[in-house]
Scaffold this motif. Structure first.
Motif, short mmCIF file in Angstrom:
data_model
loop_
_atom_site.label_atom_id
_atom_site.label_comp_id
_atom_site.label_asym_id
_atom_site.label_seq_id
_atom_site.Cartn_x
_atom_site.Cartn_y
_atom_site.Cartn_z
N TRP A 150 -63.68 -82.76 15.92
CA TRP A 150 -62.64 -81.51 16.00
C TRP A 150 -61.61 -81.92 16.94
O TRP A 150 -61.11 -81.16 17.85
CB TRP A 150 -63.21 -80.21 16.37
N VAL A 151 -60.99 -83.10 16.79
CA VAL A 151 -59.87 -83.56 17.63
C VAL A 151 -58.53 -83.17 17.50
O VAL A 151 -58.05 -82.41 16.36
CB VAL A 151 -59.49 -85.12 17.54
N TYR A 152 -58.00 -82.59 18.54
CA TYR A 152 -56.75 -81.80 18.54
C TYR A 152 -55.82 -82.51 19.69
O TYR A 152 -56.35 -83.00 20.75
CB TYR A 152 -56.85 -80.41 18.93
N GLY A 153 -54.53 -82.55 19.39
CA GLY A 153 -53.46 -82.95 20.20
C GLY A 153 -52.10 -82.89 19.90
O GLY A 153 -51.87 -81.70 18.95
N GLU A 154 -51.21 -83.78 20.13
CA GLU A 154 -49.81 -83.69 19.82
C GLU A 154 -49.57 -84.09 18.22
O GLU A 154 -49.61 -85.57 18.21
CB GLU A 154 -48.75 -84.40 20.59
N GLU A 179 -69.80 -72.78 10.98
CA GLU A 179 -69.55 -74.23 11.08
C GLU A 179 -69.48 -74.58 12.60
O GLU A 179 -68.56 -74.07 13.09
CB GLU A 179 -68.19 -74.71 10.16
N PHE A 180 -70.34 -75.41 13.13
CA PHE A 180 -70.40 -75.62 14.64
C PHE A 180 -70.04 -77.20 14.71
O PHE A 180 -70.66 -77.88 14.12
CB PHE A 180 -71.62 -75.11 14.96
N SER A 181 -69.23 -77.36 15.97
CA SER A 181 -69.11 -78.78 16.21
C SER A 181 -68.24 -78.46 17.73
O SER A 181 -68.65 -77.50 18.55
CB SER A 181 -68.34 -79.53 15.47
N VAL A 182 -67.74 -79.47 18.12
CA VAL A 182 -67.15 -79.62 19.76
C VAL A 182 -65.58 -79.79 19.36
O VAL A 182 -65.06 -81.01 19.34
CB VAL A 182 -67.87 -80.49 20.76
N SER A 214 -68.03 -72.43 17.19
CA SER A 214 -67.74 -72.34 15.54
C SER A 214 -66.24 -72.37 15.55
O SER A 214 -65.56 -72.12 16.42
CB SER A 214 -68.45 -70.89 15.17
N ARG A 215 -66.19 -72.72 14.17
CA ARG A 215 -64.69 -72.53 14.00
C ARG A 215 -63.92 -71.19 14.19
O ARG A 215 -62.99 -71.27 14.96
CB ARG A 215 -64.24 -72.73 12.28
N TYR A 216 -64.68 -70.27 13.90
CA TYR A 216 -64.13 -68.89 14.22
C TYR A 216 -64.00 -68.57 15.69
O TYR A 216 -62.91 -68.28 16.25
CB TYR A 216 -65.19 -67.71 13.62
N ASN A 241 -64.82 -72.77 -1.05
CA ASN A 241 -65.06 -73.54 -1.82
C ASN A 241 -64.40 -75.11 -1.99
O ASN A 241 -63.53 -75.39 -2.78
CB ASN A 241 -64.57 -72.82 -3.36
N LEU A 242 -64.58 -75.47 -0.77
CA LEU A 242 -63.76 -76.80 -0.42
C LEU A 242 -64.39 -78.12 -1.36
O LEU A 242 -65.62 -77.88 -1.60
CB LEU A 242 -63.60 -76.97 0.79
N PRO A 243 -63.56 -79.22 -1.87
CA PRO A 243 -64.24 -80.17 -2.25
C PRO A 243 -65.29 -81.13 -1.70
O PRO A 243 -66.26 -81.53 -2.20
CB PRO A 243 -63.04 -81.16 -2.85
N ALA A 244 -65.21 -80.98 -0.45
CA ALA A 244 -65.96 -81.81 0.60
C ALA A 244 -66.84 -80.89 1.45
O ALA A 244 -66.59 -79.85 1.87
CB ALA A 244 -65.31 -82.77 1.60
N LYS A 245 -68.26 -81.22 1.23
CA LYS A 245 -69.23 -80.37 2.05
C LYS A 245 -69.05 -80.89 3.60
O LYS A 245 -68.59 -82.13 3.97
CB LYS A 245 -70.60 -80.99 1.46
N ARG A 246 -69.12 -80.15 4.24
CA ARG A 246 -68.90 -80.20 5.85
C ARG A 246 -70.42 -79.81 6.45
O ARG A 246 -71.30 -78.76 5.79
CB ARG A 246 -68.08 -79.35 6.36
N PRO A 247 -70.85 -80.62 7.29
CA PRO A 247 -72.10 -80.39 8.21
C PRO A 247 -71.88 -79.01 8.71
O PRO A 247 -70.82 -78.68 9.38
CB PRO A 247 -72.59 -81.42 9.06
N ARG A 248 -72.96 -77.83 8.75
CA ARG A 248 -72.89 -76.67 9.44
C ARG A 248 -72.91 -76.87 10.82
O ARG A 248 -72.37 -76.04 11.57
CB ARG A 248 -74.10 -75.96 8.85
N TRP A 249 -73.53 -78.02 11.25
CA TRP A 249 -74.03 -78.21 12.85
C TRP A 249 -73.80 -79.50 12.92
O TRP A 249 -74.65 -80.45 12.53
CB TRP A 249 -75.33 -77.57 13.17
N SER A 250 -72.78 -80.08 13.75
CA SER A 250 -72.46 -81.45 13.80
C SER A 250 -72.03 -81.49 15.47
O SER A 250 -71.38 -82.42 15.74
CB SER A 250 -71.50 -81.86 13.05
#
Length: 277
Positions: A150-154, A179-182, A214-216, A241-250
């Protein structure tokens, strides 16, 4: 130290460029148009001409949903492009730094993912990144692989930029609560990467800010700090209903990198606030 950076137009490369400029470190950065890592001959030609000590690979195919239909494009960059860089670095005895993803995991673990956990990607993007790790580790001995999330920047290719764009267009937002990550800033990645270079680390590490969200929760915190008044409703991954599955917990642990460097990495909320204020 002479550094070569690929993918110069991306958010991570921009942060490296800013840092290296501030520190007066000799570097040269190439955009995709100038150095497409899929082009084997071009990669070898440029690296043999410039002979950098360190190559920082910020080039990546990161269109997660599109990769489901264009698997070959993702593999060309994230797998074979990385192999090109690894072979070229081996020829000139350069140190290669490469960035991978939490999407190499399937999300079924109960607890933080560590470097010892077995990857099992559930989408084509994750597979292409894992294959890239595989090739790099077998071609080179002198490397660093950092898995991040979940990288963010400029830049525009991140969740926070998209969040603001959605807020301009919509009456309310629906964001996944399952959906959980860092969330991890490019600044954190660059700071820790440079420290790892100084300390001579090699191998595979997880490089993320501390904690998880979580994303939320991430969206709510971002809007709070920015003072954006917008209704955000909790939703579920399945709703989109996105084309790619995402891990719920990564969620990955940064304990190994912190221990080996003798550092603490800021919690994601603290880092987000520092970046935005």
């Amino acid at each position: 130290m002479k550094v070569l950076i690929t993918g110069s137009k991306g958010q991570l490369a921009k942060e490296f460029i800013k840092h290296l400029t501030d520190k007066s470190i000799d570097f040269i950065a190439f955009s995709k148009e100038e150095l497409d890592i899929r082009d084997t001959n071009k990669v070898f030609k440029i690296l043999k001409e410039l002979r950098p000590n360190i190559v920082i690979n910020c080039a990546a195919y990161n269109l997660v949903d599109k990769a489901e239909s264009f698997r070959e494009d993702a593999i060309a960059v994230n797998t074979f492009g990385v192999a090109n860089l690894a072979f070229a670095c081996k020829e000139i005895n350069a140190f290669l730094i490469h960035f991978s993803t939490d999407y190499v995991f399937d999300g079924t673990k109960e607890g933080f993912y560590t470097e010892d956990d077995k990857p099992n990607p559930i989408n084509e993007y994750g597979r292409s990144k894992l294959f890239g790790e595989f090739f790099l580790q077998r071609i080179l001995e002198n490397y660093l692989i950092f898995r991040t999330s979940w990288v963010y920047g400029e830049g525009k290719q991140n969740f926070l930029y998209k969040l603001e764009e959605w807020a301009k267009e919509r009456e309310y937002l629906k964001i996944a609560v399952d959906e959980f990550s860092v969330p991890t800033s490019t600044r954190t990645i660059v700071e820790v990467t440079m420290k790892a270079i100084e300390e001579g680390l090699t191998g595979l590490y997880h490089l993320v800010n501390s904690g998880y969200a979580s994303r939320y929760e991430w969206a709510k915190e971002y809007f709070r700090i920015k003072g954006i008044k917008k209704l955000i409703l909790p939703a579920y991954q399945a709703d989109f209903n996105l084309p790619a599955k995402r891990p719920r917990w990564s969620v990955m642990s940064c304990e190994k990198i912190c221990k080996d460097l003798g550092i603490e990495i800021r919690k994601w909320k603290e880092e987000l606030e520092i970046n935005l204020l």
